[in-house]
Design an enzyme around this catalytic site. Sequence first.
Site, PDB file in Angstrom:
ATOM      1  N   GLU A 194      96.912 -32.116  43.743  1.00 15.58           N
ATOM      2  CA  GLU A 194      96.220 -30.836  43.873  1.00 15.58           C
ATOM      3  C   GLU A 194      95.775 -30.283  42.528  1.00 15.58           C
ATOM      4  O   GLU A 194      95.097 -29.290  42.449  1.00 15.58           O
ATOM      5  CB  GLU A 194      97.060 -29.808  44.635  1.00 15.58           C
ATOM      6  CG  GLU A 194      98.482 -29.611  44.157  1.00 15.58           C
ATOM      7  CD  GLU A 194      99.350 -30.835  44.410  1.00 15.58           C
ATOM      8  OE1 GLU A 194      99.791 -31.426  43.423  1.00 15.58           O
ATOM      9  OE2 GLU A 194      99.561 -31.212  45.569  1.00 15.58           O
ATOM     10  N   ASN A 278      96.476 -37.700  49.097  1.00 11.29           N
ATOM     11  CA  ASN A 278      95.184 -37.199  49.579  1.00 11.29           C
ATOM     12  C   ASN A 278      94.165 -37.107  48.440  1.00 11.29           C
ATOM     13  O   ASN A 278      94.538 -37.058  47.279  1.00 11.29           O
ATOM     14  CB  ASN A 278      95.363 -35.825  50.226  1.00 11.29           C
ATOM     15  CG  ASN A 278      95.950 -34.829  49.254  1.00 11.29           C
ATOM     16  OD1 ASN A 278      97.113 -34.912  48.899  1.00 11.29           O
ATOM     17  ND2 ASN A 278      95.142 -33.906  48.784  1.00 11.29           N
ATOM     18  N   ASP A 320      94.659 -32.552  53.957  1.00 13.81           N
ATOM     19  CA  ASP A 320      95.790 -32.706  53.048  1.00 13.81           C
ATOM     20  C   ASP A 320      96.807 -33.700  53.591  1.00 13.81           C
ATOM     21  O   ASP A 320      97.999 -33.541  53.381  1.00 13.81           O
ATOM     22  CB  ASP A 320      96.449 -31.327  52.779  1.00 13.81           C
ATOM     23  CG  ASP A 320      97.391 -31.359  51.579  1.00 13.81           C
ATOM     24  OD1 ASP A 320      97.276 -32.293  50.767  1.00 13.81           O
ATOM     25  OD2 ASP A 320      98.241 -30.474  51.463  1.00 13.81           O
TER      26      ASP A 320
END
Lengths: 593, 291
Positions: A194, A278, A320
């Site tokens: 992220e 992801n 995600d």
Amino acid sequence: MSGEYGAKEKPGEWPALRTMFPATPRNAPVVEDGQWVMPARDYASTRFSGLGEINRGNVKGLRLAWTFSDGNFYGHEGAPLVVGSTLYWVSPFPNELFALDLTKPGAPVKWHYKPPVQTAAQGVACCDKVNRGAAYADGRIFFNTLDNQVVAVDAATGAEAWRVRIGDINRGETMTMAPLVVKGKVLVGNSGGEMGVRGWLTALDAATGRTAWRAYSTGPDADVLIGPNFKPHYAQDRGKDLGVTSWPPGAWETGGGTVWGWISYDPELDLIFYGTGNPGPWNPEQRPGDNKWTAGIFARDPDTGEARWFYQWSPHDVHDYDGVNENVLLDLPIGGRTRKVIVRAERNGYMYVLDRATGQVLSADPFVHITSSKGVDLKTGAYQPNPTATPRLGTVVRGICPSAPGAKDWQPMSFSPRTGLLYVPHNNLCMDYEALEANYIAGTPYVGANVTMYAGPGGHRGEFTAWDPVRRRAAWKIRERFPVWSGALATAGDVVFYGTMDRWFRAVDATTGKILWQFRTGSGIIGQPVTFRGPDGKQYVAIFDGVGGWPGAIVSGDLSPEDKSAAGGFVGAMSDLPEYTEKGGTLYVFALP
Amino acid sequence: MCSRFPEALTPRGTSGGEGPLRRLLLLLLLPLLAACAETQAKPSRELRVCADPNNLPFSNEKGEGFENRLAELVARDMGARVKYTWWAQRRGFIRNTLRAGECDLVMGVPSGFELALPTRPYYRSTYVFVYRRDAGFEVRSFDDPVLKRVKIGVHLVGDDYSNTPPAHALGTRGIIRNVRGYTLYGDYSKPNPPADILTALARKEIDVAVVWGPLAGYFAPRAGVPLEVVPVSPQIDLPFLPFVFDISMGVRREDVKLKEEVEAILARRRAEVEAILDEYGVPRAGRRAKP
């Protein structure tokens, strides 16, 4: 007992298992030495122990033998190791390694190793301070620190053998996974998808700590270690430099695909298997394409890192759905013959069975309620996303199941060759997506997404499912109040252990799912249970409490229950967790009297 | 006048440099300071501010940002001195600082911010286009056709569906292949990581950067090449994607008293606030910044 929770589903809803397996321990280790030298117990990641002293007949007599606190309040996702007569434990950040002497009463600390860690970069590492365990090989304990160091410590003395830094916290990289040691190489990967981190798996020489190879999850074939021996089963995974061309120009450089989950190894095929996280950090509409090689699984040669095949669970992931879960290697009777397979409970909600030599999908069945996709095409291997469940800025999308942490996150399942069942700790969560909030980072305002998670069908947030991979259906399920974020342990005593976030450590009948014994721990459990034979010849079962991690951040990170969208929306689903548990960090070791 | 001495010694906040000359000066002045302290008490009140130690033009550890200057201004008005807690401004910033009780005031939050109690806004800025003055084109709007052919840089926040508004605006217009992302976090071991994108513009790695106004207003004149800074239009992409944000200071949600006190100071010191924002070239919505 906690009301309806912990109770088996109504009879009839899930047919009681009449196992097709003879009671021969197919896949079981040939010799049970009573140790636990890696978090997954064995290279096949079965988390099955051949110890049977504690069995379904006597488990109700299980008693606390001794306890130990590591003085740490972050989430305890790790697994203790037992090598010889010593128990090893690596704590959450600052990642201290403890060695406990099992030969002495109460297992006193033999030595305690503290790695030098960077606390200066306060606030730079993102969210998680967990550590998922260490690994033992050749007289050394290997583990990762949150600030990207890989450490080798002499298992006998606690002396540091080597310590190398292979990532940069200033670029958003962290390390939380447990290493796997294969053929003299320590395999480790990074976290931080992220944060715009580019994912990799790195092999270090176990003797020296020198990097032998690094395989990236995005970018040109040369970086991904894709060469002439790369033979993926499906057409969509063939072609030159797909790690570049399945992205807009340059987007792969920050594309994610971090490797923070589990690695398995098949010595016969001489292949390692692991999943990739992801894609990120772009919003999905700005990264059209399959975004290879994120949210998929690689098979690689452990000596060279060379990729052999790849399969993508969630191409162009928008939910995600990291693809990093454990790969359980089994030989199963499928279609009239024995197939060498990987069984994989994936975040996107499907229980996959893959041919592990080729990457072919043999089956993919939902094990939770799914709205985010319509299935997996077994001819083409293609995942069928549901366009109406795609979050898009300016829209409100409700009822996306599973939610971002998926049907099952990192929490590892176990397999018993005696029942032929997989024991799967997992989530039952859905989410709503809404883009409305003004947010602010690094001096820059933006419109943040408001993600709210909540219980899926049935109103319970977690499940413990026994899954039959051959008949492709659940044998039984236990409902739990909260996501079951602990690992599972199956034993030759036909007892299965797992823990709950509301502080129950349970032992259930491996065949029926009946709760046979339980113990109320001080804090919620998100750790991995293990079992071992002590120097006194007795079987012990061990589990750390210490709630935290993503779902437990409301307790371990002191998040406010009013911030429903905090922790990526997980707080909204967990606002009552503080009523059930405080922070903790205690090891409980049980034995029969 | 005595109270000016400590400020003169460390004009950039609480953690100024510690050169030998400065230490010598301090030693020489100590008796004088001690004497002053007797006649004029040091402010006993502390204004506890949490800020990013490495993020100009907003703040840094040396006190060189406009938010440092505003903190000094507010503190002076209160008769307080600023005490900083430094924390990288990322996910968890508010949680780990303001809400953890490490400080009582943060200098910049969007006025619609839910995690803190925002004061009335003290400025409104906008996302801006930045490009080299000799580029041979002009950009005024996300709909300008030139954006389809030049290389555009935008900031990236994260992967939870959200990004900076320009990233979404370009994406919905199908402008994807010529867009390059720069993570806002950048490399935190280097100074002011979010400013990388303007360095890339000066180096001609990109032709247009679409960034939050204050960053451009400060770094464009320092880029070494003449740059144009133009507010984006439209101000809002429908259905809901604003490029203009009101910015407030923020206190804990229950800290209404402090909020009102800060608001009164901001109103009273309006002219000084404006002067500081001007000095840092902060583009205010509706006004064109002078690069």
